[in-house]
Design a protein around this motif. Structure first.
Motif, short mmCIF file in Angstrom:
data_model
loop_
_atom_site.label_atom_id
_atom_site.label_comp_id
_atom_site.label_asym_id
_atom_site.label_seq_id
_atom_site.Cartn_x
_atom_site.Cartn_y
_atom_site.Cartn_z
N MET A 171 4.83 13.82 -1.16
CA MET A 171 4.83 12.44 -1.62
C MET A 171 5.12 12.36 -3.11
O MET A 171 5.81 11.44 -3.57
CB MET A 171 3.50 11.79 -1.28
N LEU A 172 4.59 13.31 -3.89
CA LEU A 172 4.83 13.30 -5.33
C LEU A 172 6.32 13.38 -5.65
O LEU A 172 6.84 12.61 -6.46
CB LEU A 172 4.09 14.47 -5.98
N VAL A 213 0.82 3.16 -4.33
CA VAL A 213 -0.57 2.91 -3.95
C VAL A 213 -1.25 4.27 -3.84
O VAL A 213 -1.06 4.99 -2.86
CB VAL A 213 -0.66 2.12 -2.63
N ALA A 214 -2.03 4.63 -4.86
CA ALA A 214 -2.58 5.98 -4.98
C ALA A 214 -3.99 6.02 -4.40
O ALA A 214 -4.91 5.37 -4.93
CB ALA A 214 -2.60 6.41 -6.44
N VAL A 249 2.87 4.50 -0.24
CA VAL A 249 1.43 4.66 0.05
C VAL A 249 1.19 6.14 0.26
O VAL A 249 1.70 6.73 1.22
CB VAL A 249 1.02 3.85 1.28
N ASP A 250 0.42 6.75 -0.63
CA ASP A 250 0.35 8.21 -0.61
C ASP A 250 -0.54 8.77 0.49
O ASP A 250 -0.46 9.96 0.79
CB ASP A 250 -0.11 8.74 -1.98
N SER A 251 -1.38 7.95 1.13
CA SER A 251 -2.23 8.50 2.18
C SER A 251 -2.74 7.41 3.11
O SER A 251 -3.62 6.63 2.74
CB SER A 251 -3.42 9.26 1.57
N ILE A 252 -2.16 7.36 4.31
CA ILE A 252 -2.70 6.49 5.35
C ILE A 252 -4.02 7.07 5.87
O ILE A 252 -4.92 6.33 6.28
CB ILE A 252 -1.69 6.35 6.49
#
Length: 347
Positions: A1-2, A25-26, A123-126
């Protein structure tokens, strides 16, 4: 994601994308980590302040730190985000999905540009969001963001191995492309041998398998395969055409009959006289190249004198009876082809 977020931000800053900026959205990482990796990808401080907005759901997701500081009468300037007020916005109510959606859209509308300004959302983590909200509410959030007229693209990360299959499929139905990262080497305990002398853990730190399933507009799914290599702070993708063909062939159903024709079968099919195609009655078969007037036909060296006389007599007689002759547009056209002519048409 980065690395994906850094690449999208770089394209937005260079004007190579429709989006003028990126809203991150971190949930899993501090905003400073994103800013650092973007600086390493060549973005300067001016480009970051112009094209990047980070909604910090990592530092204080439930607002507990703010409550403690308010009870101790401490100032809010001691937060780690105080040095980047223009880029970072702290969000302290991750359970309120509606408020989260409004905050994302408000940050995206802050990008400068002429006319309607588009922006992308990452969005980095659902998986982290599922700790605080239900699948239905998060799916509704993503659907609302997808349908927003100013959002050009949205992408998210989910650790599918941490959730049930039905949860992963619920989010896959919302996406037009699903990219899966799998380890390059698997331990022999699971039935596969390890390749090379290097430890499989060390090997998987630098290389991985990258599978992509892309949904096309006609409903078909296209599968792609690449190898992912991590070199320092950079990620490179290596195309693997031969492996991609093997992956596509493995997806075909196993049937008891051949789906391809042999050379003899193709030759026999070519010799079949089709009842709806004009055979020429001894004359060379002409390929239709558009409606032509009779004077233009006289100038065509490919037409014989007998054929011209037949056309002239047919026009003079004005006989109400007629015939319909099928003429192919080209020799490459297969009359019995079952391919969809609009398969690759992008409307």
């Amino acid at each position: 994601m980065l690395h994906v977020a850094a690449a999208v931000a770089s394209n937005a800053a260079a004007g190579k994308a429709q989006a003028r900026g990126l809203v991150v959205v971190a949930f899993d990482r501090s905003p400073e980590v994103y800013l650092d990796i973007m600086l390493r990808h060549g973005l300067d401080s001016n480009a970051l302040s112009r094209c990047v907005r980070i909604l910090d759901c990592y530092s204080d997701p439930l607002g507990w730190k703010q409550n403690i500081r308010s009870e101790q009468h401490q100032e809010d300037s001691g937060t780690p985000c105080s040095t980047n007020k223009d880029t970072i916005t702290i969000f302290r109510s991750v359970k309120d999905v509606d408020k989260l959606s409004c905050s994302i859209i408000d940050l995206g509308r802050g990008f400068e540009g002429e006319g309607k300004t588009y922006f992308s959302v990452a969005v980095d983590s659902i998986s982290s969001m599922l700790r605080h909200a239900s699948v239905q509410s998060i799916s509704g959030l993503l659907s609302n963001l997808r349908s927003h007229d100013q959002i050009s693209s949205i992408f998210w990360l989910m650790h599918s191995d941490l959730h049930e299959t039905k949860f992963s499929r619920a989010f896959e139905c919302l996406s037009t492309m699903v990219a899966c990262v799998e380890p390059e080497v698997v331990d022999s305990v699971y039935g596969e041998e390890r390749r090379g002398d290097m430890s499989f853990l060390e090997h998987n730190y630098s290389k991985a398998k990258f599978h992509v399933r892309l949904k096309r507009r006609n409903g078909r799914v296209k599968h792609l395969y690449e190898e992912l290599c991590v070199e320092g702070y950079d990620v490179k993708f290596i195309s693997a055409t031969s492996v991609s063909i093997e992956v596509n062939q493995s997806l075909l159903p196993k049937v008891q009959f051949n789906l391809e024709l042999s050379e003899k079968e193709r030759s026999d099919r070519a010799n079949v006289v089709l009842p709806f195609e004009h055979q020429g009655k001894g004359e060379p078969i002409r390929i239709y190249d558009g409606r032509r007037s009779l004077p233009e036909a006289h100038q065509d060296p490919n037409l014989t004198t007998a054929a011209l006389l037949d056309e002239t007599e047919a026009l003079k007689s004005a006989n109400p009876k007629g015939e319909i002759h099928y003429l192919r547009d080209s020799d490459d056209e297969r009359p019995d082809s079952d391919e969809d002519p609009d398969d690759d048409l992008d409307i």
